[in-house]
Design an enzyme around this catalytic site. Structure first.
Site, PDB file in Angstrom:
ATOM      1  N   ASN A  50      -6.516  -2.553   1.717  1.00 31.43           N
ATOM      2  CA  ASN A  50      -6.589  -4.002   1.758  1.00 31.43           C
ATOM      3  C   ASN A  50      -8.052  -4.411   1.812  1.00 31.43           C
ATOM      4  O   ASN A  50      -8.848  -3.787   2.534  1.00 31.43           O
ATOM      5  CB  ASN A  50      -5.880  -4.558   2.998  1.00 31.43           C
ATOM      6  CG  ASN A  50      -4.370  -4.451   2.900  1.00 31.43           C
ATOM      7  OD1 ASN A  50      -3.821  -4.401   1.808  1.00 31.43           O
ATOM      8  ND2 ASN A  50      -3.708  -4.430   4.047  1.00 31.43           N
ATOM      9  N   ARG A  75       0.820  -1.218   0.000  1.00 32.67           N
ATOM     10  CA  ARG A  75       0.000   0.000   0.000  1.00 32.67           C
ATOM     11  C   ARG A  75       0.854   1.269   0.000  1.00 32.67           C
ATOM     12  O   ARG A  75       0.594   2.203  -0.776  1.00 32.67           O
ATOM     13  CB  ARG A  75      -0.969  -0.019   1.180  1.00 32.67           C
ATOM     14  CG  ARG A  75      -2.154  -0.958   0.986  1.00 32.67           C
ATOM     15  CD  ARG A  75      -3.093  -0.893   2.175  1.00 32.67           C
ATOM     16  NE  ARG A  75      -2.452  -1.362   3.399  1.00 32.67           N
ATOM     17  CZ  ARG A  75      -2.972  -1.235   4.621  1.00 32.67           C
ATOM     18  NH1 ARG A  75      -4.130  -0.634   4.781  1.00 32.67           N
ATOM     19  NH2 ARG A  75      -2.337  -1.707   5.675  1.00 32.67           N
TER      20      ARG A  75
END
Length: 784
Positions: A48, A30
């Site tokens: 996520n 990320r």
């Protein structure tokens, strides 16, 4: 005045949704997406979701194309992207995406596949901080970032967020929280982030010192020749000075491990090269993020002789956690670092159990307050024929998924065998092999396996519909499978699973020749197999060749006692037209053994009492080791074969012994009788033991090449998949691969999956998936 419009103003703004699959959580993915999107001038968000990463990205088409191309090409080193899908939104981007780019909290749902990242060795940046007196994490044993640190051992579930790990109990201090929220920081969304002010801390028992004082107490004990228990990444370890014979003996006594070699942790590659003859492949394995134990030829040096117990290889590895780095830097000496357990019992992971079980046999326990959720022993690898070969697949490799050549139509649980146990969960086209459990021979280890399985199924969020298991009904894994309804059980022959594991790992699609050399596995004919040549696909196999048979006099006794196996060949070798070794020439063996044992064994063999037949390469190694006086009793599995290889390595190359291949009942059979006859004759003639051992290895390589040539003539198949515990023998495996390649075969050996029984469950999963796919008509191309 002429107005100038930006590229974003002249190009139509589009919104794309990306879903990224693979090992993309817990590896800094990320933060990487944030930095890449910002560099490409995109706005949107990343989060996520279940087991995947979902990205909403808005911008001009050229910028989105650039982002999509770099998303995989520039992914973090520890990420493993197995698939990316992108869909253009139907609404204008301005309507749904705010300005800027954001990292959002996790969401449930998403992909049904959930790739949990393995634990990662301490990275160079964190190591620099660990030893920088000016850094706030100076000498902090739990320093980590998005590129390193614990993962699989602390995760309770996915999506991978701090609250779903054992770090959830530690509230970040303002400084750590600022790093965690800063997109420019390498700890941006590093879930285990911590520092001395807010993270886990060390404790020394029984005296109760904390933090740096606890570490100092532990190091003082080691300097004084003591033995300590240390809480590592995946469980407790026993540690001592590897140059101190007395300390090493104490570790052996604590573990109940009389002779099996112990692993040695060293500060750096230079130190490792001083202890072991490391090839380029070895160094690559040693320094990989998995930081496995690497087996390599031992150099003469400062290690206590008890470490390797006379064997030529030593297992060396580098520090992989900050705590290990501190110990090695401060003590400046090699350390024995081995699992904290009694022999045949699982490694201790619970703090109270460590103090209860390990405290009394050590000088202290160096613990900490970050719980270990999953038991992970250290992985073990070696180089064979210039290729990496995994001996034990655990920390650093597990639970990274492996592909299946044929996707499973429904989820499958493969339960493996009995020794070096692992399980595998197959779901679609991927298989997750569980960590090394050990030998399922007692209730404690079996319970540890069941807990590990329960956790894996919970994290994977999968409920198996079928169970695959070994044919042997007495394996505890088979008894576990018996709990399932008969229609949901898939029995897989032991050696078919072995060779299928190698084939599946290498992506073999069509029929292949399988060479399975190991100890024992129950065959279709009710005898024990272990020296097999097969024509195989993932759905079926046909036995084309084998080793000659001999009785296992006393059953399991013959496995533990190579001298008893040698008696089986002397008095009961399969009659294939030539007699076995002459008892008169085997006089040295017979003289060493109690007369009563020899007499009783001969009667048992003659009458067929508790003497099942076996066509086993592993048992043949045992017999030769005993006939040469190298090893009469196995103190641990494979000791006789390891010592036979050690004798061969000290001698070097030589010509093969006598051997022949005969036709019997439609199969090609390697007749061991001429080989064994020359073994005893050569010893009686006074030839060097090492020379005879080396010649025996060359004999099996030559015989294997001829068996495969005969099989290829029958089938037209030129790909050979090698597996079975005997191929852990570097000398034999190298000789066999060389002989096969010279004969024009493509020879494949297990690399990521162990050739020993640790790979059985993966082979079972591949076979079960192919059979189910064939049954429902959705079979992929497996040649059968």
């Amino acid at each position: 005045m002429t107005s100038v419009r930006t590229r974003e103003e002249t190009d139509e703004i589009e919104l794309w949704r990306f879903e990224v699959r693979g090992t993309v959580q817990g590896v800094g993915f990320r933060p990487f997406v944030y930095r890449l999107a910002t560099a490409c001038g995109l706005r949107g968000d990343v989060r996520n979701s279940g087991g995947i990463v979902v990205i909403n990205a808005a911008g001009a088409r050229p910028a989105l194309d650039d982002f999509a191309a770099r998303l995989v090409a520039e992914a973090p080193r520890q990420a493993s992207v197995t698939g990316v899908t992108s869909v253009a939104a139907s609404r204008p981007a301005e309507a749904v995406v705010p300005a800027g780019f954001a990292v959002l909290g996790s969401a449930s749902g998403g992909s049904p596949t959930r790739d949990v990242p393995p634990d990662l060795a301490t990275c160079a940046d964190c190591l620099g901080e660990l030893f920088d007196p000016g850094d706030r994490r100076y000498r902090y044993p739990f320093v980590n970032c998005t590129a390193c640190g614990p993962r699989a051992t602390i995760i309770a579930g996915l999506p991978y967020d701090r609250e779903r790990t054992t770090m959830g109990a530690f509230v970040m201090c303002p400084a750590c929280a600022a790093e965690y929220r800063d997109p420019a920081d390498r700890r941006f969304h590093a879930e285990p982030v911590a520092c001395p002010a807010c993270g886990p801390s060390l404790a020394w028992y029984p005296s109760g010192e904390q933090g740096e004082d606890a570490l100092a107490a532990a190091e003082a004990a080691l300097r004084d020749g003591g033995v300590i228990a240390v809480k590592g990444i995946g469980g407790y370890q026993l540690v001592c000075d590897a140059t101190d014979p007395g300390a090493v003996e104490r570790v052996r006594a604590a573990k109940g491990r009389e002779g099996k070699p112990l692993a040695v942790m060293v500060p750096d590659v230079a130190y490792a090269c001083a202890l072991a003859a490391l090839a380029v492949t070895d160094v690559g394995l040693l320094t990989s993020p998995a930081r496995p134990i690497v087996l390599a030829p031992r150099r003469r040096g400062t290690l206590a002789p008890q470490v390797c117990d006379g064997l030529p290889d030593v297992g060396v590895f580098l520090p992989y956690s900050p705590l290990h780095h501190l110990l090695l830097r401060d003590l400046a000496r090699p350390l024995v670092v081995t699992s904290g357990n009694r022999a045949d019992s699982p490694m201790v992971i619970d703090d109270d159990a460590a103090r209860r079980l390990l405290g009394p046999v050590t000088d202290g326990v160096l613990s900490h307050d970050r719980p270990v959720l999953a038991r992970y022993d250290d992985s073990v690898v070696r180089a064979v024929a210039g290729r990496p070969s995994t001996v034990r697949r655990a920390r650093g490799y597990v639970p990274a998924p492996l592909p299946l050549p044929v996707a499973a139509p429904e989820p499958i649980l493969a339960l493996g065998a009995q020794l070096k146990h692992t399980f595998t969960v197959a779901n679609g086209g991927r298989a997750v092999v569980g960590p090394h459990t050990g030998d399922l021979e007692n209730a404690e280890t079996f319970a540890a396996f069941e807990r590990s399985l329960e956790r894996c199924l919970r994290v994977e969020d999968v409920q198996p519909a079928y169970v695959a298991h070994d044919l042997h009904p007495e394996y505890l894994s088979s008894k576990h499978a018996a709990r399932w309804p008969a229609g949901r059980r898939i029995a897989v022959q032991h050696h078919h699973a072995h060779v299928a594991a190698t084939a599946a790992e290498h992506g073999v699609r069509g029929p292949f020749l399988g060479v399975a050399y190991d100890g024992l596995g129950l065959g279709d004919d009710g005898t024990f197999w272990g020296g097999e040549i097969m024509l195989a696909t993932y759905t079926a196999y046909r036995r084309l060749g084998r080793f000659s048979r001999a009785p296992l006099c006393g059953g399991a006794v013959a496995v533990r006692r190579p001298a008893r196996m040698a008696l089986g060949y002397v008095f009961g070798a399969e009659p294939l037209g030539e007699s076995g070794p002459d008892p008169e020439l085997a006089a040295d063996l017979l003289a060493r053994l109690p007369r009563r044992e020899v007499a009783v064994a001969r009667r048992m063999i003659d009458r067929g009492v508790n003497s099942p037949l076996a066509s086993s390469a592993g048992r043949l190694f045992d017999a030769v080791a005993a006939l040469l006086g190298i090893c009469d009793d196995n103190r641990y599995e494979g000791e006789a074969a390891m010592r036979l290889e050690a004798a061969a390595m000290r001698h070097g190359d030589t010509d093969p012994l006598a051997w022949r291949v005969v036709r019997r009942d439609g199969q090609w059979v390697y007749d061991a009788a001429p080989t064994l006859r020359e073994v005893v004759q050569a010893r009686a003639d006074g030839r060097p033991i090492g020379g005879i051992a080396a010649a025996f290895h060359q004999t099996l390589a030559a015989a294997t090449a001829v068996l495969c040539e005969r099989a290829a003539t029958e089938t037209g198949v030129g790909t050979v998949c090698l597996s079975g515990g005997v191929f852990q023998n570097r000398t034999l495996a190298t000789a066999v691969v060389t002989a096969l390649e010279r004969a024009g075969f493509t020879a494949l050996l297990g690399e990521r999956i162990p050739v020993n029984d640790g790979g059985i469950s993966y082979g079972q999963a591949a076979i079960a998936a192919a059979r189910l796919a064939a049954a429902d008509g959705s079979r992929g191309p497996d040649g059968g």
